[in-house]
Structure formats: C-alpha cells, structure tokens
Design an enzyme around this catalytic site. Sequence first.
Site, short mmCIF file in Angstrom:
data_model
loop_
_atom_site.label_atom_id
_atom_site.label_comp_id
_atom_site.label_asym_id
_atom_site.label_seq_id
_atom_site.Cartn_x
_atom_site.Cartn_y
_atom_site.Cartn_z
N ASP A 124 1.20 3.62 16.67
CA ASP A 124 2.08 3.37 15.52
C ASP A 124 3.35 4.19 15.67
O ASP A 124 3.34 5.29 16.21
CB ASP A 124 1.39 3.69 14.20
CG ASP A 124 2.00 2.89 13.05
OD1 ASP A 124 1.35 1.95 12.56
OD2 ASP A 124 3.17 3.19 12.65
N ASP A 211 -1.18 -5.79 13.70
CA ASP A 211 -0.89 -6.07 12.30
C ASP A 211 0.50 -5.53 11.97
O ASP A 211 0.77 -5.14 10.84
CB ASP A 211 -1.97 -5.38 11.45
CG ASP A 211 -2.00 -5.85 10.01
OD1 ASP A 211 -1.58 -7.00 9.76
OD2 ASP A 211 -2.43 -5.08 9.14
N LYS A 272 -0.43 -10.58 13.64
CA LYS A 272 0.10 -11.00 12.33
C LYS A 272 1.57 -11.38 12.52
O LYS A 272 2.28 -10.74 13.30
CB LYS A 272 0.00 -9.81 11.37
CG LYS A 272 0.22 -10.16 9.91
CD LYS A 272 1.47 -9.60 9.32
CE LYS A 272 1.57 -8.12 9.19
NZ LYS A 272 0.75 -7.54 8.16
C1 LIG Z 1 0.76 -3.49 7.84
S1 LIG Z 1 0.90 -1.96 8.62
C2 LIG Z 1 -0.59 -1.95 9.53
C3 LIG Z 1 -1.80 -1.77 8.67
C4 LIG Z 1 -3.03 -1.48 9.53
N1 LIG Z 1 -3.37 -2.62 10.35
C5 LIG Z 1 -4.21 -1.12 8.69
O1 LIG Z 1 -5.15 -1.88 8.64
O2 LIG Z 1 -4.21 -0.05 8.10
C6 LIG Z 1 2.11 -2.25 9.85
C7 LIG Z 1 2.34 -1.03 10.76
O3 LIG Z 1 3.13 -1.44 11.87
C8 LIG Z 1 3.85 -0.29 12.29
N2 LIG Z 1 4.97 -0.66 13.18
C9 LIG Z 1 6.06 -1.39 12.86
N3 LIG Z 1 6.91 -1.49 13.88
C10 LIG Z 1 6.34 -0.82 14.92
C11 LIG Z 1 6.74 -0.56 16.26
N4 LIG Z 1 7.90 -1.01 16.73
N5 LIG Z 1 5.91 0.16 17.05
C12 LIG Z 1 4.75 0.63 16.56
N6 LIG Z 1 4.32 0.42 15.29
C13 LIG Z 1 5.09 -0.29 14.47
C14 LIG Z 1 4.33 0.29 10.98
O4 LIG Z 1 4.68 1.64 11.14
C15 LIG Z 1 3.10 0.09 10.09
O5 LIG Z 1 2.31 1.25 10.05
#
Ligand SMILES: C[S@@+](CC[C@H](N)C(=O)[O-])C[C@H]1O[C@@H](n2cnc3c(N)ncnc32)[C@H](O)[C@@H]1O
Length: 326
Positions: A124, A211, A272
């Site tokens: 993340d 996700d 997703k």
């Molecule tokens: C909806 S949340 C995920 C929820 C997780 N699947 C759960 O069940 O708890 C989306 C996540 O994607 C991460 N994210 C977004 N862009 C990203 C990137 N470029 N690299 C890594 N992580 C990323 C965000 O920081 C966020 O924590």
Amino acid sequence: MITLIPARLGGVIPSTHLKSLTIKYHNISCRYQSSSSSSSSSSKKSSSQSRWLARSRNDFYTRKAKEMNMRSRAGFKLQEINSKFHLFNKSKVQNIVDLGFAPGAWSQVAASLSHTNSKILGVDILPCKPPKGVSSIQANILSKRTHQTIYEYFVNNDKVMMNLKKRHATNDQESTDAVTDKLVSLGEDLPTKTIIDKKDSRQVVDLVISDMYDPLPQVTGFWNNTTNTAYYRMANTSGLKAKDHGASMDLCEAGLILCLELLKDGGAYVCKFYSGGEDVVLEHRLRKSFDSVTRFKPPASRSESREDYFVCRGRKPGVTPRGVFV
Ligand SMILES: C[S@@+](CC[C@H](N)C(=O)[O-])C[C@H]1O[C@@H](n2cnc3c(N)ncnc32)[C@H](O)[C@@H]1O
C-alpha cells in the site's frame, strides 16, 4: 478546541460514537465534551457527511465487520468473490499479493482462507500495520521498483526485508515521499521456505488481489501524528466519475503488468475498478492475458457504487506486457 476524528467523518465526532473524552498527559488533563452546544463543528456537517454517517450506522456489513473484528466491510466482498470463484486453497500453499491492502480486511480474509504456510504480501502507498500472518511494504504500485521488490520478497524474503530495514534505518528523517519503498512490518509466523515452481523463473506468485483506488491528499486530521491510522485520515474516491474511473484504470493496469511479470501460468487476478468508458479496453487486455475473465459485483458492494470487479483465472502461458499493451 480538539478535533478528534478521521477525515472520512469530516473531523467531527458523531455523538453516537463518543460522548466525552478525557485526555491525560502527565499532570495535565483535558476534557472533551461532545454536545451540540460545545461543538460548533458538529453543526457544520455537510449533508453528504450526514448521509455517510447514517448509512454506516445502518449498514449490515459495517456492523458485522465490527462484530467480527474485520478491519473494514470490504472483507465481505472478497469472501463473496471467493465463494463463487474459489481462488484461495486451504490445502495448497500459495504466494499471494494484496495490492492496496490498507486497512487490511482483504489480507485478513486471505490469511483466513488460505493454507497456513501461504505467503501473503500486502502493498500500500499508505503506512499500515498488516494483520497477523501477513507481511507488508509501503510502496507505490505505479513504480517499477515496487514490482521488483515484490519479486524479491517471494524469492528471498529475509534478504529483502533486511535491505528494506537498512534503507529505512538510514533515513534520518522519515520520508513522506510515497514512492519510497519502506518496510512497515513483517508478519509473524512466516514460512521460511520460499515457494517457487521453477528455479530461474520470475513466475513466483499464484494470486494477485487488488482493491486499489486513488487516495486523495490529506485534507483534515492533521492533529493525528500516528502513522498507523493514516488510511482513515484520507478521503478516498473523489466522487468525480471521470477522475475515479481514470485513476482506477491506471491502477488495474499496473496490477495487470505485475501479473504478466510475476504470476504463474494458471494463476489468478482479481481487481476492483470504477466503471466507465475505458473499462472495455481493460477487459480486452485481461482477456488477452487470462483464459477466463468475469465481471462480478459481490452483494456486499453497494448497488449505488460504480465499483465492480474483474475476476480473471488461468493466466495464459507466454503472454508478456508488450504483447498485451503494445
Ligand atoms: C479500498 S482501499 C483497500 C481496502 C482493503 N482492500 C481492505 O480490505 O481493507 C484502497 C487502497 O488502495 C491504496 N492505493 C491507492 N493507490 C495506490 C498505489 N498507487 N499503490 C499502492 N496502493 C495504492 C490506497 O492507499 C488504499 O489504502
């Protein structure tokens, strides 16, 4: 005045969650009273914030997630996807990558549904402590270096973690640059044996779950200087259809490139995405890479949300990123 709440709640304590709080530090004590008269900010709740709060309070999955100690309601979506597509295997050791794992519900579900010796790596861009049995790195999936770190983790777990620790320790000042790979924590009870099919192959992963969506810059919650809760300080989707769709396409494609680099033949990818004009292009690329691609909206995903999932099974042998994207 003290503001005490995650960004998602707009910096306002919902009276149902917290009536009062006393903070003690040495001999200084400070009392926060949540009432309509004492908190002018609570009366400034926007209608969308009020709607969000009401929806969370009444939401079946949110309540159930709390009861079950699940880090977010998102975990139910993965459970439902797995009930239909059987991605996790209790009787076979798997290497699993959870992209955008924070706050960690998908990782919790992955750990509970897979073999106890499976290796699960959460990635993340935000700092977040992974659940038990899961390792994590803080890194940006859009960076090529992150893909290499993921590969190295599965090939030589101990060495990679040592290097990340060293790199982290030599940083005098903690970097806020999100693209810096940095060790957040190493899960307990990790199997020490690396699971690779072919010795000289880069295909080391059985399953990639994603996700992800774009985290927005922090706008509130600056009082909170602990990094573990960073996820809750960030707003997530922007609410702008085109922006959310575009960002999610980039993230899904970064996940697909990772799959084409590291997924074993026959491996699976779940991602997703926010639906929009370009998802047919993504679907076309996924079909070039996997034997079976299905669009699936799990019941736990809110019907009013534009989020949807691609479940891709059977990574085709010999397909390269160049072959799919060029
Ligand atoms: C909806 S949340 C995920 C929820 C997780 N699947 C759960 O069940 O708890 C989306 C996540 O994607 C991460 N994210 C977004 N862009 C990203 C990137 N470029 N690299 C890594 N992580 C990323 C965000 O920081 C966020 O924590």
